[in-house]
Design a protein around this motif. Sequence first.
Motif, mmCIF file in Angstrom:
data_model
loop_
_atom_site.group_PDB
_atom_site.id
_atom_site.type_symbol
_atom_site.label_atom_id
_atom_site.label_comp_id
_atom_site.label_asym_id
_atom_site.label_seq_id
_atom_site.Cartn_x
_atom_site.Cartn_y
_atom_site.Cartn_z
ATOM 1 N N ASP B 90 0.806 -1.218 0.000
ATOM 2 C CA ASP B 90 0.000 0.000 0.000
ATOM 3 C C ASP B 90 0.842 1.272 0.000
ATOM 4 O OD1 ASP B 90 -2.895 -1.082 0.428
ATOM 5 O OD2 ASP B 90 -1.608 -2.219 1.799
ATOM 6 N N ALA B 91 2.079 1.172 0.486
ATOM 7 C CA ALA B 91 2.979 2.328 0.431
ATOM 8 C C ALA B 91 4.412 1.844 0.592
ATOM 9 C CB ALA B 91 2.641 3.332 1.531
ATOM 10 N N LEU B 92 5.347 2.640 0.068
ATOM 11 C CA LEU B 92 6.771 2.407 0.294
ATOM 12 C C LEU B 92 7.285 3.511 1.208
ATOM 13 C CD1 LEU B 92 6.339 0.501 -2.047
ATOM 14 C CD2 LEU B 92 8.432 1.358 -3.093
ATOM 15 N N ILE B 97 16.858 10.421 -1.471
ATOM 16 C CA ILE B 97 16.340 11.212 -2.587
ATOM 17 C C ILE B 97 16.508 10.461 -3.912
ATOM 18 C CG2 ILE B 97 16.823 13.303 -3.938
ATOM 19 C CD1 ILE B 97 17.326 14.742 -1.246
ATOM 20 N N GLY B 98 17.651 9.800 -4.072
ATOM 21 C CA GLY B 98 17.893 9.060 -5.320
ATOM 22 C C GLY B 98 16.902 7.915 -5.501
ATOM 23 N N VAL B 99 16.584 7.217 -4.420
ATOM 24 C CA VAL B 99 15.625 6.113 -4.490
ATOM 25 C C VAL B 99 14.225 6.658 -4.795
ATOM 26 C CG1 VAL B 99 14.530 4.243 -3.186
ATOM 27 C CG2 VAL B 99 16.991 4.643 -2.960
ATOM 28 N N MET B 100 13.881 7.791 -4.167
ATOM 29 C CA MET B 100 12.579 8.410 -4.455
ATOM 30 C C MET B 100 12.498 8.864 -5.899
ATOM 31 S SD MET B 100 11.420 10.726 -1.297
ATOM 32 C CE MET B 100 12.018 10.238 0.273
ATOM 33 N N ASP B 101 13.606 9.406 -6.385
ATOM 34 C CA ASP B 101 13.659 9.875 -7.770
ATOM 35 C C ASP B 101 13.409 8.703 -8.722
ATOM 36 O OD1 ASP B 101 14.130 12.096 -9.505
ATOM 37 O OD2 ASP B 101 16.074 11.195 -10.034
ATOM 38 N N PHE B 106 9.801 5.563 -12.367
ATOM 39 C CA PHE B 106 9.356 4.285 -12.924
ATOM 40 C C PHE B 106 8.020 3.797 -12.379
ATOM 41 C CE2 PHE B 106 13.847 4.426 -13.850
ATOM 42 C CZ PHE B 106 13.882 3.991 -15.166
ATOM 43 N N TRP B 107 7.617 4.287 -11.218
ATOM 44 C CA TRP B 107 6.358 3.853 -10.605
ATOM 45 C C TRP B 107 5.583 5.083 -10.133
ATOM 46 C CZ3 TRP B 107 5.488 -1.288 -11.117
ATOM 47 C CH2 TRP B 107 6.597 -2.130 -11.308
ATOM 48 N N PRO B 108 5.154 5.926 -11.054
ATOM 49 C CA PRO B 108 4.551 7.214 -10.666
ATOM 50 C C PRO B 108 3.289 7.078 -9.819
ATOM 51 C CG PRO B 108 4.300 6.793 -13.028
ATOM 52 C CD PRO B 108 5.227 5.750 -12.515
ATOM 53 N N ASP B 109 2.654 5.903 -9.835
ATOM 54 C CA ASP B 109 1.407 5.756 -9.077
ATOM 55 C C ASP B 109 1.615 5.216 -7.663
ATOM 56 O OD1 ASP B 109 0.004 6.686 -11.258
ATOM 57 O OD2 ASP B 109 -0.202 4.674 -12.121
ATOM 58 N N LEU B 110 2.867 4.914 -7.310
ATOM 59 C CA LEU B 110 3.143 4.365 -5.979
ATOM 60 C C LEU B 110 2.875 5.397 -4.897
ATOM 61 C CD1 LEU B 110 6.533 2.410 -5.972
ATOM 62 C CD2 LEU B 110 4.260 1.523 -5.437
ATOM 63 N N ASN B 111 2.363 4.926 -3.764
ATOM 64 C CA ASN B 111 2.248 5.763 -2.573
ATOM 65 C C ASN B 111 3.603 5.813 -1.885
ATOM 66 O OD1 ASN B 111 -0.160 6.967 -1.912
ATOM 67 N ND2 ASN B 111 -1.099 5.030 -1.276
ATOM 68 N N LEU B 112 4.176 6.987 -1.740
ATOM 69 C CA LEU B 112 5.465 7.093 -1.059
ATOM 70 C C LEU B 112 5.295 7.799 0.288
ATOM 71 C CD1 LEU B 112 7.848 8.196 -3.971
ATOM 72 C CD2 LEU B 112 7.138 5.879 -3.308
ATOM 73 N N HIS B 113 5.926 7.234 1.309
ATOM 74 C CA HIS B 113 6.009 7.895 2.612
ATOM 75 C C HIS B 113 7.461 8.268 2.857
ATOM 76 C CE1 HIS B 113 2.187 5.714 4.365
ATOM 77 N NE2 HIS B 113 1.947 6.386 3.258
ATOM 78 N N PHE B 128 9.625 19.854 0.504
ATOM 79 C CA PHE B 128 10.591 19.479 -0.537
ATOM 80 C C PHE B 128 10.217 18.122 -1.134
ATOM 81 C CE2 PHE B 128 14.293 17.108 -1.926
ATOM 82 C CZ PHE B 128 14.893 18.000 -2.817
ATOM 83 N N TYR B 129 9.990 17.151 -0.253
ATOM 84 C CA TYR B 129 9.688 15.795 -0.727
ATOM 85 C C TYR B 129 8.298 15.722 -1.367
ATOM 86 C CZ TYR B 129 13.843 14.545 1.916
ATOM 87 O OH TYR B 129 15.134 14.477 2.383
ATOM 88 N N ALA B 130 7.382 16.549 -0.869
ATOM 89 C CA ALA B 130 6.034 16.566 -1.451
ATOM 90 C C ALA B 130 6.071 17.136 -2.870
ATOM 91 C CB ALA B 130 5.087 17.377 -0.562
ATOM 92 N N GLN B 131 6.818 18.226 -3.026
ATOM 93 C CA GLN B 131 6.865 18.857 -4.348
ATOM 94 C C GLN B 131 7.662 18.036 -5.350
ATOM 95 O OE1 GLN B 131 8.274 22.919 -3.967
ATOM 96 N NE2 GLN B 131 6.604 23.436 -2.571
ATOM 97 N N GLN B 132 8.791 17.485 -4.902
ATOM 98 C CA GLN B 132 9.662 16.780 -5.839
ATOM 99 C C GLN B 132 9.162 15.371 -6.140
ATOM 100 O OE1 GLN B 132 12.033 18.387 -7.389
ATOM 101 N NE2 GLN B 132 11.848 20.222 -6.131
ATOM 102 N N PHE B 133 8.599 14.708 -5.135
ATOM 103 C CA PHE B 133 8.286 13.276 -5.305
ATOM 104 C C PHE B 133 6.845 12.925 -4.953
ATOM 105 C CE2 PHE B 133 12.770 13.701 -3.830
ATOM 106 C CZ PHE B 133 13.361 13.485 -5.066
ATOM 107 N N GLY B 134 6.051 13.897 -4.590
ATOM 108 C CA GLY B 134 4.639 13.635 -4.302
ATOM 109 C C GLY B 134 4.400 12.712 -3.131
ATOM 110 N N ILE B 135 5.261 12.783 -2.097
ATOM 111 C CA ILE B 135 5.040 11.905 -0.945
ATOM 112 C C ILE B 135 3.654 12.159 -0.349
ATOM 113 C CG2 ILE B 135 7.475 11.618 -0.318
ATOM 114 C CD1 ILE B 135 6.770 13.678 2.034
ATOM 115 N N LYS B 136 3.089 11.098 0.234
ATOM 116 C CA LYS B 136 1.734 11.192 0.779
ATOM 117 C C LYS B 136 1.744 11.299 2.302
ATOM 118 C CE LYS B 136 -0.633 10.570 -3.126
ATOM 119 N NZ LYS B 136 0.501 10.543 -4.068
#
Lengths: 302, 331
Positions: B90-92, B97-101, B106-113, B128-136
């Motif tokens: 359900d989330a990673l 930053i490199g792993v989030m990038d 490659f997995w734009p629909d993943l839920n990231l925490h 920063f993380y919300a804007q760059q990687f869309g963390i939830k």
Amino acid sequence: MSNAATTRLALGPLQFHWPKAQMQSLYRKIADSPVDIVYLGETVCSKRREFRHKDWIETAELLSEAGKSVVLSTFALVEAQSELGYIRRLCENGEIWVEANDMSAVQMLAGKIPFVGGPTLNVVNQRTLQKLVDLGLQRWVVPVELSRAMLVEIRREMAEPIEYELLAWGRLSLAYSARCYTARAHRISKDDCANCCIDYPDGLLLQTREDEDFLVINGIQTMSARTSCVLAELENSPGIVDILRISPQAGDMDSIIHQIDALRHGETTADAVARDLAVHAPGGLCDGYWHGEAGMMNVRQS
Amino acid sequence: MELVCPAGNLQSLKAAVDAGANSVYIGFRDETNARHFAGLNFNDRQIAQGIEYAHARGVRVFIAINTYPQPGNLAKWQHAVDTAANTGADALILADIGVMDYATEFWPDLNLHLSVQGSATSQDAIAFYAQQFGIKRAVLPRVLSVRQVAAIAKKSPVPIETFGFGSLCVMVEGRCYLSSYVTGQGPNMYGACSPAKFVKWSETDVGTETRLNGVLIDRIADDENAGYPTICKGRYCVNDDVGYAIEEPTSLNTLPILSDLVKIGVAAIKIEGRQRSPAYVHRVTSVFREAIDSCLADPAAYRPDEKWLATLAALSEGAQTTLGAYNRSWQ
């Protein structure tokens, strides 16, 4: 040695809490020293206010007039909203470069103005570094845990040239906490600390129960008791590091800076400098991280 | 208030689910997560079984890939992201930053925490993380007072998760090098603090000595409890005074301030302890389930039950608990 001679010397941000007069004296001396770059500002604790913002800016002007390149450093650990406000003030100064030491500062600078990535950012691979370069990072101060082999590989993989800076001389910053350990040693809380860390110009020594010098307490920061010394870099690895950082300490900074300056001009050897400077490293020397070992190890000198 | 519980193996995952967790977090069997201990964590088959078990009971599963890849081994972390994405987690929970990038590309629909290892201690850092990687969601380090958490929760662009119970890191997570300074291996790059292979216990005339790679961490008298020798919980000499210069062996426990955390808008509360037993996970999860339900039913009347506190104290390091940095006088 031609490569080494172009290596620049930087004075890192003062990690300790000193009286105002002692800080003024340090930076006046630095103005007349062979140091090329000076990092100013409080990075450890926002309760340390011997230098107010005005004093930092005046010092920046003094050093700029002396031909030094000046950078303002931000707090490594941000907790209070007031601290965020001060970081924003630094980031929006409009003139002087800023070293971002946490992601709050990166967010304030990213995509707006070029910045220096400080050693307490979690950057240990090329993809992370590249992302920050895309957002404006132009100089990277390598985190203490990074080895020479890792840095060589990251540098090789990076598409664009940026500047790489390495702590060459000074105690390692190992951790930050909400708790003030200097206050704890005095059995008082941080809110009642009365800035007691001002009594420890090189930090407060923490020994093991068999009297081994182990760590140094510096307010909310924990440092190595040993002094990191990776000066051999100047002799053996031209082109890996562009800037060597020296961390301020209460001892004889003149002699530390002049020895390292002589080294970059090929007038002495790294081993001779390490030997001569040992007197300024009361807890001993270490270089383990740089050699891919435990940080406390002393690979080069052992 | 979501209850997020740890699982180091399938039995613990089932224990957490059965005891009332809303979410369970797990990791792979390697250094891509911050509990890289021998015999712990999940292989691909166990992850599939765990997710099936949890999802069948309405519980979510998060996969922690929250350490920092180094030059030359980024592929291992990227593979972990690919595997996790394919499991239907359900989330990673990521830190680097490199792993989030990579995950975002490659997995734009993943839920990231954002993991606690990401060291974000302000709304700007989270932004920063919300804007760059869309963390939830962002997990806050254990260095903030309740008031500071409240200010961040109010201004953060994403919901906040904080730690509720378990072993207490007193240093800001993701930026503590004490373990690697002494052993060469630490939480950030290796996924373990004070790895067991560097620990040595020896009986001496002056008590039991615990050492980490040769450095004396503590000397324990016969009538004292011996804790695991993490550097920050050792006894040292400062100003001629021997004691716990950094922190006593103790565990974080937020039951006394649970209603405050609810009130200030903390969205999820995390239990530490993927290295703990299924029985431990079951007991702590049960207590927190009961406490959260009681708190949500009537926040004004909420008081931590003595039975809950006794259960948690018995499961704590040194049998004592603290509010840690949440309480300013601790700082």
